[in-house]
Scaffold this active site. Structure first.
Site, PDB file in Angstrom:
ATOM      1  CB  THR A  47     -14.802  32.894  61.125  1.00 16.35           C
ATOM      2  OG1 THR A  47     -15.454  34.011  60.527  1.00 16.35           O
ATOM      3  CG2 THR A  47     -13.352  33.297  61.320  1.00 16.35           C
ATOM      4  CE1 TYR A  57     -13.912  35.651  65.815  1.00 16.90           C
ATOM      5  CE2 TYR A  57     -14.529  36.120  63.528  1.00 16.90           C
ATOM      6  CZ  TYR A  57     -14.617  35.321  64.660  1.00 16.90           C
ATOM      7  OH  TYR A  57     -15.391  34.192  64.628  1.00 16.90           O
TER       8      TYR A  57
END
Ligand code: UDP
Length: 322
Positions: A117, A141
């Site tokens: 990501t 995350y």
């Protein structure tokens, strides 16, 4: 026919990727725990219900099928939630990924495509961001994904694991004809929230309007989900051709502001959005725009469908008929 195990293959990116790979002659096995609500059927894949934490199940899959490569998409993905429940994120995204990697090595499966990501970059100093930029994730995350990246690279040195790490920017849109999206109901992502609010004449919050950007709102790099599916295909080809390790941004290479997304949505829906300007959120970088040279030059991948009008149109087509 090569068999690919897609862990988390029933999710948003997974559904689109399974279809494309099947159309290109791959045999697809999906391992998914089906915990995120509504899922479309995937008649082109062999579906196994289960969690990637289940070592016994993974061992059985690797023993019963001749898996050539693993595409690992399974993760908890709510950035704000990762701040309030970090252990859940480290458990699911990191510990369970280690379990998948363990099983791969144990069964001599040596090719992985890993879904990472833009959140690994944290608050980037400059845009566009190249893969060589310093990674300073600011949320659990982003950190959990970054740690997985590091581990996967260590496994190349130790066991010869070949890997492609794809750093996705803002994945959006839908397949042109197949209704594969369970994404319409997302409670956090810009496009579903904006469509819901505009269609129901409810207010829509813009987070941040005083950033140093073209119009003060946040700028993101939106990439069409079918371009993302295509990136997985290219990554498998890279590995098959002997590619050892690659990290590549998957994005359009162009920034679009929140206000531009709103304007294009209003034009598409022929409805005005009721905008409320809110403070910016601390976990929101002002700009996230990718340099995509690596994916273009090494994977021979191009973002062919990633303009915002097409993204909104393909999303809207199914949203309006749902
Ligand atoms: N955003 C917004 N209002 C919302 C949801 C999102 O202004 O209700 C903004 C958010 O601040 C970000 C952009 O839209 O700049 C994209 O948000 P999304 O959650 O889709 O992806 P992110 O970039 O946060 O991963």
């Amino acid at each position: 026919m090569e068999t690919i195990l897609i862990v988390g293959g029933a999710g948003y990116i997974g559904c689109h990727t399974t279809l494309l790979l099947w159309q290109h002659g791959y045999k697809i096995i999906v391992l998914d725990d089906y915990l995120n609500g509504k899922y479309p059927p995937l008649p082109w894949a062999h579906i196994i219900h289960g969690n990637m934490a289940n070592t016994e199940l993974l061992n059985t899959i690797f023993l019963e099928h001749s898996i050539k490569a693993v595409i690992h998409l399974a993760a908890s993905i709510n950035i704000a939630e990762s701040v309030s429940a970090p252990l859940v994120y480290y458990e699911n995204n990191l510990a369970n990924t280690i379990n998948v990697l363990h099983c791969m090595i144990r069964h001599n499966v040596h090719q992985i495509v890993f879904a990472s990501t833009a959140a690994v970059y944290g608050m980037p100093d400059t845009v566009p961001i190249a893969e060589s930029a310093t990674c300073k994730p600011i949320t659990p995350y982003g950190m959990s994904k970054y740690m997985c990246e590091q581990i996967i690279q260590d496994l190349h040195r130790a066991y010869g694991l070949q890997s492609v790490i794809l750093r996705f920017f803002n994945v959006a849109g839908a397949h042109q004809t197949e209704d594969l999206s369970m994404f319409y109901t997302s409670k956090t992502h810009l496009i579903p929230l904006l469509f819901h609010a505009t269609m129901s004449e409810k207010p829509f919050n813009i987070f941040g309007t005083t950033h140093q950007t073209i119009d003060g709102s946040c700028v993101r790099d939106y990439v069409h989900v079918m371009d993302v599916a295509q990136a997985h295909l290219k990554a498998l080809i890279f590995l098959k051709n002997g590619g050892q390790q690659l990290i590549a941004n998957i994005a359009s290479g162009h920034g679009t502001s929140v206000k531009e997304v709103i304007k294009t949505t209003e034009q598409y829906l022929h409805l005005p959005a009721r905008i409320i300007e809110q403070q910016s959120r601390s976990s929101d970088p002002a700009q996230l725009v990718a340099n995509i040279d690596q994916a273009q030059n090494t994977l021979f991948w191009r973002p062919e469908r990633s303009n915002i009008s097409y993204i909104l149109e393909t999303f809207g087509r199914f949203f309006l008929s749902a």
